[in-house]
Enzyme design. Sequence first.
Site, PDB file in Angstrom:
ATOM      1  N   GLY A  10      37.483  64.705  55.464  1.00 12.11           N
ATOM      2  CA  GLY A  10      38.368  63.822  56.196  1.00 12.11           C
ATOM      3  C   GLY A  10      38.690  64.218  57.610  1.00 12.11           C
ATOM      4  O   GLY A  10      39.785  63.946  58.066  1.00 12.11           O
ATOM      5  N   THR A  11      37.756  64.811  58.312  1.00 15.34           N
ATOM      6  CA  THR A  11      38.035  65.224  59.684  1.00 15.34           C
ATOM      7  C   THR A  11      36.728  65.465  60.418  1.00 15.34           C
ATOM      8  O   THR A  11      35.728  65.823  59.810  1.00 15.34           O
ATOM      9  CB  THR A  11      38.862  66.525  59.711  1.00 15.34           C
ATOM     10  OG1 THR A  11      40.168  66.274  59.224  1.00 15.34           O
ATOM     11  CG2 THR A  11      39.006  67.080  61.120  1.00 15.34           C
ATOM     12  N   THR A  12      36.778  65.286  61.732  1.00 16.87           N
ATOM     13  CA  THR A  12      35.725  65.825  62.592  1.00 16.87           C
ATOM     14  C   THR A  12      36.388  66.526  63.767  1.00 16.87           C
ATOM     15  O   THR A  12      37.225  65.932  64.448  1.00 16.87           O
ATOM     16  CB  THR A  12      34.792  64.723  63.127  1.00 16.87           C
ATOM     17  OG1 THR A  12      34.306  63.933  62.046  1.00 16.87           O
ATOM     18  CG2 THR A  12      33.618  65.343  63.878  1.00 16.87           C
TER      19      THR A  12
END
EC number: 3.4.25.1
Length: 209
Positions: A10-12
């Site tokens: 859930g992240t970059t």
Amino acid sequence: MVEQSDTMKGTTTVGIVFETGVVLASEKRATMGYLISNKTAKKIYQIAPRIGLTTAGGVGDAQQLARLMTVEANLYEIRRGKRISVQAASTLLSNILHGNRMFPFYVQLLIGGVDETGPVLFSVDAVGGTGKEDGIVATGSGSPMAYGVLEDRYTLGMDERSAIELAIRALRSAIKRDAGSGEGVAVVVITEDSYHELSDEEISVLTPN
């Protein structure tokens, strides 16, 4: 043993070393399963005057580590009369994470900034493994898409504007294909003279076509 897939959801986030500093960037989406739980999530923290920390993984774990590292960096400066170096900060963070490896923080982190040695960037995993990054690095669920752009366009010694534009381009690529990434980007530029978080207006001007 913590699997990599357990710490990259859930992240970059992106880190880039340029000629005189470091760019740290992230998108702003936080998720809970299939729910977009927050559209303005903070994922880049200033832990020292010229050091930043990016976070991917569990929000509570990330926030706790950011608070702890900020306190430890302040204590280091008080006790030793000088600012903590980026390498010392990464080692401290590694020790904290490794000490909790039986009950790990579900995070993957980048720590970067500028000290007496120049621009420096490290990646740190959930159990304290660290690696010095010479140019580019990405973390999180959107990192495969971000790496495609970073590897293709990064050049050693690139200037500040080019590094910012590359970070934004890499995040936009991740946002297009990764369900866990979205809602715009945040960008921090760290040089010897300043730690600067770009405004939305500055980002819009620098966003590549």
